[in-house]
Design a protein around this motif. Structure first.
Motif, PDB file in Angstrom:
ATOM      1  N   UNK A 135      -7.606  -1.058   3.062  1.00 14.65           N
ATOM      2  CA  UNK A 135      -7.675  -0.822   4.505  1.00 14.65           C
ATOM      3  C   UNK A 135      -6.357  -0.196   4.945  1.00 14.65           C
ATOM      4  N   UNK A 136      -6.441   0.945   5.630  1.00 12.20           N
ATOM      5  CA  UNK A 136      -5.261   1.668   6.104  1.00 12.20           C
ATOM      6  C   UNK A 136      -5.182   1.576   7.622  1.00 12.20           C
ATOM      7  N   UNK A 137      -4.083   1.030   8.115  1.00 13.26           N
ATOM      8  CA  UNK A 137      -3.807   1.021   9.554  1.00 13.26           C
ATOM      9  C   UNK A 137      -2.828   2.159   9.830  1.00 13.26           C
ATOM     10  N   UNK A 138      -3.198   3.035  10.745  1.00 12.02           N
ATOM     11  CA  UNK A 138      -2.517   4.319  10.887  1.00 12.02           C
ATOM     12  C   UNK A 138      -1.933   4.478  12.281  1.00 12.02           C
ATOM     13  N   UNK A 139      -0.658   4.880  12.330  1.00 11.59           N
ATOM     14  CA  UNK A 139      -0.015   5.312  13.565  1.00 11.59           C
ATOM     15  C   UNK A 139       0.370   6.775  13.412  1.00 11.59           C
ATOM     16  N   UNK A 140       0.242   7.535  14.488  1.00 19.51           N
ATOM     17  CA  UNK A 140       0.629   8.945  14.475  1.00 19.51           C
ATOM     18  C   UNK A 140       1.714   9.179  15.517  1.00 19.51           C
ATOM     19  N   UNK A 141       2.661  10.049  15.185  1.00 17.58           N
ATOM     20  CA  UNK A 141       3.711  10.396  16.137  1.00 17.58           C
ATOM     21  C   UNK A 141       4.147  11.830  15.901  1.00 17.58           C
ATOM     22  N   UNK A 142       4.866  12.384  16.873  1.00 22.91           N
ATOM     23  CA  UNK A 142       5.294  13.775  16.778  1.00 22.91           C
ATOM     24  C   UNK A 142       6.776  13.866  16.428  1.00 22.91           C
ATOM     25  N   UNK A 143       7.315  15.092  16.457  1.00 23.02           N
ATOM     26  CA  UNK A 143       8.692  15.324  16.027  1.00 23.02           C
ATOM     27  C   UNK A 143       9.717  14.641  16.920  1.00 23.02           C
ATOM     28  N   UNK A 144       9.326  14.300  18.147  1.00 21.65           N
ATOM     29  CA  UNK A 144      10.235  13.600  19.055  1.00 21.65           C
ATOM     30  C   UNK A 144      10.072  12.088  18.984  1.00 21.65           C
ATOM     31  N   UNK A 145       9.102  11.613  18.194  1.00 22.60           N
ATOM     32  CA  UNK A 145       8.863  10.183  18.070  1.00 22.60           C
ATOM     33  C   UNK A 145       7.850   9.633  19.049  1.00 22.60           C
ATOM     34  N   UNK A 146       7.179  10.504  19.824  1.00 27.24           N
ATOM     35  CA  UNK A 146       6.149  10.047  20.755  1.00 27.24           C
ATOM     36  C   UNK A 146       4.921   9.574  19.980  1.00 27.24           C
ATOM     37  N   UNK A 147       4.428   8.375  20.308  1.00 22.05           N
ATOM     38  CA  UNK A 147       3.313   7.772  19.580  1.00 22.05           C
ATOM     39  C   UNK A 147       1.970   8.168  20.175  1.00 22.05           C
ATOM     40  N   UNK A 148       1.006   8.450  19.303  1.00 21.57           N
ATOM     41  CA  UNK A 148      -0.372   8.673  19.730  1.00 21.57           C
ATOM     42  C   UNK A 148      -1.027   7.329  20.051  1.00 21.57           C
ATOM     43  N   UNK A 149      -2.123   7.328  20.813  1.00 26.25           N
ATOM     44  CA  UNK A 149      -2.854   6.072  21.055  1.00 26.25           C
ATOM     45  C   UNK A 149      -3.295   5.436  19.737  1.00 26.25           C
ATOM     46  N   UNK A 150      -3.482   4.132  19.770  1.00 22.84           N
ATOM     47  CA  UNK A 150      -3.902   3.420  18.562  1.00 22.84           C
ATOM     48  C   UNK A 150      -5.288   3.886  18.130  1.00 22.84           C
ATOM     49  N   UNK A 151      -5.566   3.720  16.856  1.00 19.22           N
ATOM     50  CA  UNK A 151      -6.837   4.161  16.288  1.00 19.22           C
ATOM     51  C   UNK A 151      -7.346   3.089  15.328  1.00 19.22           C
ATOM     52  N   UNK A 152      -8.664   2.943  15.171  1.00 20.67           N
ATOM     53  CA  UNK A 152      -9.193   1.896  14.283  1.00 20.67           C
ATOM     54  C   UNK A 152      -8.738   2.086  12.838  1.00 20.67           C
ATOM     55  N   UNK A 153      -8.661   0.995  12.068  1.00 22.74           N
ATOM     56  CA  UNK A 153      -8.283   1.116  10.655  1.00 22.74           C
ATOM     57  C   UNK A 153      -9.325   1.892   9.859  1.00 22.74           C
ATOM     58  N   UNK A 154      -8.877   2.415   8.729  1.00 24.09           N
ATOM     59  CA  UNK A 154      -9.733   3.205   7.848  1.00 24.09           C
ATOM     60  C   UNK A 154      -9.894   2.451   6.532  1.00 24.09           C
ATOM     61  N   UNK A 155     -11.129   2.187   6.137  1.00 28.63           N
ATOM     62  CA  UNK A 155     -11.421   1.520   4.869  1.00 28.63           C
ATOM     63  C   UNK A 155     -11.874   2.548   3.834  1.00 28.63           C
ATOM     64  N   UNK A 156     -11.428   2.356   2.592  1.00 25.96           N
ATOM     65  CA  UNK A 156     -11.834   3.282   1.534  1.00 25.96           C
ATOM     66  C   UNK A 156     -11.639   2.628   0.175  1.00 25.96           C
ATOM     67  N   UNK A 157     -12.213   3.244  -0.838  1.00 26.16           N
ATOM     68  CA  UNK A 157     -11.989   2.851  -2.229  1.00 26.16           C
ATOM     69  C   UNK A 157     -11.177   3.931  -2.925  1.00 26.16           C
ATOM     70  N   UNK A 158     -10.164   3.512  -3.667  1.00 30.28           N
ATOM     71  CA  UNK A 158      -9.367   4.472  -4.424  1.00 30.28           C
ATOM     72  C   UNK A 158     -10.234   5.111  -5.504  1.00 30.28           C
ATOM     73  N   UNK A 159     -10.050   6.409  -5.741  1.00 32.12           N
ATOM     74  CA  UNK A 159     -10.846   7.062  -6.787  1.00 32.12           C
ATOM     75  C   UNK A 159     -10.525   6.497  -8.162  1.00 32.12           C
ATOM     76  N   UNK A 160     -11.522   6.505  -9.018  1.00 32.83           N
ATOM     77  CA  UNK A 160     -11.384   5.935 -10.351  1.00 32.83           C
ATOM     78  C   UNK A 160     -11.135   7.029 -11.378  1.00 32.83           C
ATOM     79  N   UNK A 161     -10.256   6.729 -12.323  1.00 34.49           N
ATOM     80  CA  UNK A 161      -9.981   7.666 -13.410  1.00 34.49           C
ATOM     81  C   UNK A 161     -10.919   7.464 -14.586  1.00 34.49           C
ATOM     82  N   UNK A 162     -11.789   6.467 -14.503  1.00 28.47           N
ATOM     83  CA  UNK A 162     -12.690   6.180 -15.610  1.00 28.47           C
ATOM     84  C   UNK A 162     -13.823   7.193 -15.649  1.00 28.47           C
ATOM     85  N   UNK A 163     -14.121   7.657 -16.823  1.00 28.26           N
ATOM     86  CA  UNK A 163     -15.212   8.605 -16.989  1.00 28.26           C
ATOM     87  C   UNK A 163     -16.553   7.917 -16.951  1.00 28.26           C
ATOM     88  N   UNK A 164     -17.656   8.696 -16.911  1.00 31.45           N
ATOM     89  CA  UNK A 164     -18.991   8.111 -16.888  1.00 31.45           C
ATOM     90  C   UNK A 164     -19.311   7.406 -18.192  1.00 31.45           C
TER      91      UNK A 164
END
Length: 244
Positions: free
Chosen positions: A215-244
């Motif tokens: 689960x990734x909780x993400x904040x965004x900001x610009x070059x001056x340090x201004x923060x974007x509004x909060x955004x929901x977390x992002x869930x994902x599975x890391x890609x696998x290096x295992x072959x079929x």
């Protein structure tokens, strides 16, 4: 054509970055007068960059100098660290400012700058006072794995869009979907509405385990340090290096 472009982008993200420093915003661009700088130490430059905390750095232009306060930013478990360079006052408009890195980091390589040239930026017409706005919230579009003689590179691609004129960045707090594991927190630059989360074969920003759920909780900001509004977390599975 799309597949070829995607392969090139993925391959570029999987390449090993050498020892040295990277600066955000990247040197050479036009920046707001209230820009703050992010200085990343990679490989052998990691410890010297962390040692800058509390030491003086300066942005110099003709007829004007801006003192920078160095504060701690974020550390990666994979050989990287970032400090934040906060200006004591705004830059003056329409001037070329040079960061005097050579005083404290002699002979360091600026990996995203010009060889043998101290990094510099052109100040714009004024400060950036507006926070970024989400046009498209972050989402994982795909993952990829690349094998090389150095090891395995593993990334997921985040697609997003921000309404923002200056360069934008993400700070990601990444935690496995299981108890008892400390989260990782680090910076990702945004380029062309894309950020790559993961690691090269020989280091990187985030360690991803094969097939692990995150689960990734993400904040965004610009070059001056201004923060974007909060955004929901992002869930994902890391890609696998295992072959079929």
């Amino acid at each position: 054509m799309f597949v070829a472009a995607l392969f090139c982008a993925a391959s570029a993200s999987a390449q090993c970055t050498g020892d040295g420093v990277q600066l955000y915003p990247s040197p050479g661009g036009i920046v707001p007068t209230n820009m703050r700088l992010l200085l990343e130490g990679v490989g052998t430059a990691r410890s010297p960059v962390l040692a800058l905390v509390g030491k003086p750095l300066t942005l110099e232009a003709e007829g004007h100098a801006v003192k920078l306060k160095v504060t701690k930013g974020w550390e990666s478990t994979l050989g990287r660290a970032i400090v934040i360079l906060k200006p004591a006052e705004p830059m003056q408009p329409d001037k070329r400012y040079t960061l005097r890195l050579d005083a404290l980091l002699p002979n360091v390589s600026v990996l995203n700058g010009r060889a043998g040239v101290q990094p510099s930026w052109l100040s714009g017409k004024g400060p950036d006072l507006k926070a970024p706005k989400w046009v498209k919230r972050p989402a994982v579009s795909e993952g990829f794995v690349r094998r090389s003689p150095q090891g395995i590179a593993r990334f997921v691609k985040l697609n997003l869009a921000l309404r923002e004129e200056s360069p934008s960045y993400l700070v990601v707090k990444l935690a496995p979907r299981r108890l008892g594991v400390s989260p990782q927190q680090y910076l990702l630059p945004v380029q062309s509405n894309t950020a790559y989360l993961g690691h090269e074969a020989c280091g990187g920003a985030f360690a991803l385990e094969d097939g692990r759920s995150y689960r990734a909780r993400i904040e965004a900001f610009d070059a001056a340090g201004n923060l974007a509004p909060s955004t929901p977390p992002v869930d994902f599975e890391a890609p696998s290096a295992k072959g079929p």
